[in-house]
Design a protein around this motif. Structure first.
Motif: not given
Length: 168
Positions: A105-112, A164-166, A134-136
């Motif tokens: 799992s990789v989350s890059l939240l509000g990373c411009n 995939l969360g967008l 499995e998850k981005l």
């Protein structure tokens, strides 16, 4: 480090304490270039930390990424509010993203994230050695159609990918 509790936790990670499975760094943490690089080196050698979460910290991504590329055990990476729009920062994370066989799992939240950083991310994900991702999550990044197409193509090569969360 100014925070003695955080310093103790990082020492436990350096000593590869099997009870330390997660490292969370929040807003109050400021890591200069040397400290970020040292943390990356420590995490690169650790075999027990499974989750790394860094939220809105002032840190040197290049230093952290240089050490992280040696880590093969982290399963979940979450970065929030960390500037990844420039090529150097995302390029420094790319080896970790493409070579860590445990990463799920990789989350890059509000990373411009912008076109250049999405290109680097897409290349790293399409060149993964293992199909474990499995998850981005890319919430809070304003991606265009071209970036989304590039990401989808990269992720389509991973048979276990399912989320995939967008949302912006």
């Amino acid at each position: 480090l100014d925070d003695p509790e955080l310093a103790r936790e990082i020492l436990r990670i350096k000593l590869n304490d099997p009870e330390v499975k997660c490292l969370e760094l929040g807003r109050a943490v400021i890591l200069n270039e040397r400290a970020s690089s040292r943390l990356g080196d420590i995490l690169g050698q650790n075999t027990n930390v499974k989750e790394l979460s860094i939220w809105y910290c002032n840190l040197d991504v290049e230093g952290l990424g240089a050490g992280l590329q040696n880590n093969r055990c982290i399963q979940k990476l979450e970065l929030a509010g960390i500037a990844l729009q420039d090529n150097e920062n995302m390029t420094s994370l790319a080896p970790f993203l493409s070579c860590n066989p445990s990463l799920k799992s990789v989350s890059l939240l509000g990373c411009n994230l912008g076109p250049a950083s999405i290109n680097i991310l897409s290349n790293a994900l399409s060149n993964r050695l293992e199909d474990t991702l499995e998850k981005l999550d890319l919430y809070g990044n304003h991606l265009g159609d071209i970036e989304l197409d590039e990401l989808c193509l990269a992720l389509s090569r991973n048979r276990f990918f399912s989320n995939l969360g967008l949302m912006n």
